[in-house]
Structure formats: C-alpha cells, structure tokens
Motif scaffolding. Sequence first.
Motif, mmCIF file in Angstrom:
data_model
loop_
_atom_site.group_PDB
_atom_site.id
_atom_site.type_symbol
_atom_site.label_atom_id
_atom_site.label_comp_id
_atom_site.label_asym_id
_atom_site.label_seq_id
_atom_site.Cartn_x
_atom_site.Cartn_y
_atom_site.Cartn_z
ATOM 1 N N LEU A 27 42.902 27.815 56.799
ATOM 2 C CA LEU A 27 42.734 29.251 56.559
ATOM 3 C C LEU A 27 42.700 29.547 55.058
ATOM 4 C CD1 LEU A 27 45.097 30.637 59.335
ATOM 5 C CD2 LEU A 27 42.591 30.692 59.307
ATOM 6 N N ALA A 28 43.529 28.855 54.286
ATOM 7 C CA ALA A 28 43.545 29.054 52.831
ATOM 8 C C ALA A 28 42.235 28.595 52.198
ATOM 9 C CB ALA A 28 44.728 28.309 52.216
ATOM 10 N N LEU A 29 41.687 27.512 52.706
ATOM 11 C CA LEU A 29 40.416 27.028 52.161
ATOM 12 C C LEU A 29 39.303 28.043 52.415
ATOM 13 C CD1 LEU A 29 39.084 24.829 50.577
ATOM 14 C CD2 LEU A 29 38.719 23.575 52.686
ATOM 15 N N TYR A 30 39.304 28.653 53.596
ATOM 16 C CA TYR A 30 38.330 29.720 53.851
ATOM 17 C C TYR A 30 38.533 30.866 52.853
ATOM 18 C CZ TYR A 30 36.255 28.072 58.232
ATOM 19 O OH TYR A 30 35.546 27.372 59.184
ATOM 20 N N ALA A 31 39.774 31.241 52.606
ATOM 21 C CA ALA A 31 40.057 32.321 51.654
ATOM 22 C C ALA A 31 39.566 31.952 50.260
ATOM 23 C CB ALA A 31 41.550 32.628 51.638
ATOM 24 N N GLU A 32 39.755 30.692 49.858
ATOM 25 C CA GLU A 32 39.265 30.232 48.557
ATOM 26 C C GLU A 32 37.750 30.296 48.486
ATOM 27 O OE1 GLU A 32 40.812 26.323 47.803
ATOM 28 O OE2 GLU A 32 42.880 26.999 48.047
ATOM 29 N N GLN A 33 37.079 29.911 49.571
ATOM 30 C CA GLN A 33 35.618 29.955 49.594
ATOM 31 C C GLN A 33 35.116 31.395 49.507
ATOM 32 O OE1 GLN A 33 34.706 27.796 53.189
ATOM 33 N NE2 GLN A 33 34.611 25.838 52.123
ATOM 34 N N ILE A 34 35.805 32.300 50.183
ATOM 35 C CA ILE A 34 35.433 33.720 50.120
ATOM 36 C C ILE A 34 35.612 34.225 48.695
ATOM 37 C CG2 ILE A 34 36.111 36.048 50.850
ATOM 38 C CD1 ILE A 34 36.819 34.723 53.613
ATOM 39 N N ASP A 35 36.750 33.895 48.096
ATOM 40 C CA ASP A 35 37.025 34.321 46.728
ATOM 41 C C ASP A 35 35.980 33.783 45.756
ATOM 42 O OD1 ASP A 35 38.846 35.589 44.736
ATOM 43 O OD2 ASP A 35 39.055 33.507 44.060
ATOM 44 N N ALA A 36 35.632 32.518 45.899
ATOM 45 C CA ALA A 36 34.639 31.911 45.013
ATOM 46 C C ALA A 36 33.283 32.602 45.154
ATOM 47 C CB ALA A 36 34.506 30.421 45.312
ATOM 48 N N GLU A 37 32.913 32.918 46.368
ATOM 49 C CA GLU A 37 31.623 33.595 46.586
ATOM 50 C C GLU A 37 31.659 35.001 46.000
ATOM 51 O OE1 GLU A 37 27.758 33.995 47.393
ATOM 52 O OE2 GLU A 37 28.871 32.135 47.753
ATOM 53 N N GLU A 38 32.787 35.693 46.162
ATOM 54 C CA GLU A 38 32.900 37.053 45.624
ATOM 55 C C GLU A 38 32.850 37.071 44.096
ATOM 56 O OE1 GLU A 38 35.512 39.231 49.119
ATOM 57 O OE2 GLU A 38 36.573 38.292 47.454
ATOM 58 N N ARG A 39 33.258 35.996 43.450
ATOM 59 C CA ARG A 39 33.289 35.927 41.985
ATOM 60 C C ARG A 39 31.950 35.493 41.378
ATOM 61 N NH1 ARG A 39 38.438 36.023 39.750
ATOM 62 N NH2 ARG A 39 40.095 36.029 41.277
ATOM 63 N N ARG A 40 31.016 35.080 42.220
ATOM 64 C CA ARG A 40 29.704 34.680 41.701
ATOM 65 C C ARG A 40 29.005 35.881 41.084
ATOM 66 N NH1 ARG A 40 26.476 30.738 45.548
ATOM 67 N NH2 ARG A 40 24.967 31.615 44.133
ATOM 68 N N PRO A 41 28.116 35.643 40.131
ATOM 69 C CA PRO A 41 27.382 36.752 39.520
ATOM 70 C C PRO A 41 26.601 37.578 40.552
ATOM 71 C CG PRO A 41 27.058 34.749 38.257
ATOM 72 C CD PRO A 41 27.798 34.363 39.505
ATOM 73 N N ALA A 42 26.072 36.904 41.569
ATOM 74 C CA ALA A 42 25.336 37.612 42.619
ATOM 75 C C ALA A 42 25.891 37.136 43.972
ATOM 76 C CB ALA A 42 23.847 37.316 42.519
ATOM 77 N N PRO A 43 27.030 37.701 44.392
ATOM 78 C CA PRO A 43 27.644 37.252 45.643
ATOM 79 C C PRO A 43 26.730 37.493 46.843
ATOM 80 C CG PRO A 43 29.025 38.888 44.522
ATOM 81 C CD PRO A 43 27.760 38.768 43.755
#
Length: 94
Positions: A27-43
Amino acid sequence: MPESQPVPDPVGQLEFEAARDAVLAVLALYAEQIDAEERRPAPDADMIARLAEKRVAYGAVLHELQSADAAGVARITARAHADLARLKAGGTPH
C-alpha cells in the motif's frame, strides 16, 4: 445435530504482524507511486486515478487479513511479498 466445523489453526502474533507489514508495504509503494506521478511536471491524471484505485482495491487484502486463519495469513504474506517484488520491478500485482 450439525457437524462441528474444524477449528482453524491459531495465528501467531509474529506471523500476523509480518503479513500486515508486507501488505502495508504494498500500500505504501502505491502511495509513493501516486506521489511521484503527482510531482511530475505534467502529471497523468488517469495514471493517478488507476494507481489510487489499485491501492484501494489492495486494501481489501488488509481487511481479509483481519479474519484469516494461519493458512490464510501465510498465503497473504506470500502474496504481498510477491506483489511487492513485482511492483518494485515495475510490474503489477496479481
């Protein structure tokens, strides 16, 4: 008189906690992946939504763990470790 049901094997605290930790790691890894995608210049909103859906769906495994017997705990532990390895390698859980 109804036949009695077999008594499930008791679940040890260490085994339960190991299973819970493995599921929480997924579950934490999914949260990290979501966070990483949200931080991209063009999520990618669709990607974020898919990851969030998968995270919620995987939460059902945590719920299942709450009522699992020893065999169920062992199965959930194995599944979570396998899913975690697949996710870290860029795949998807089964």
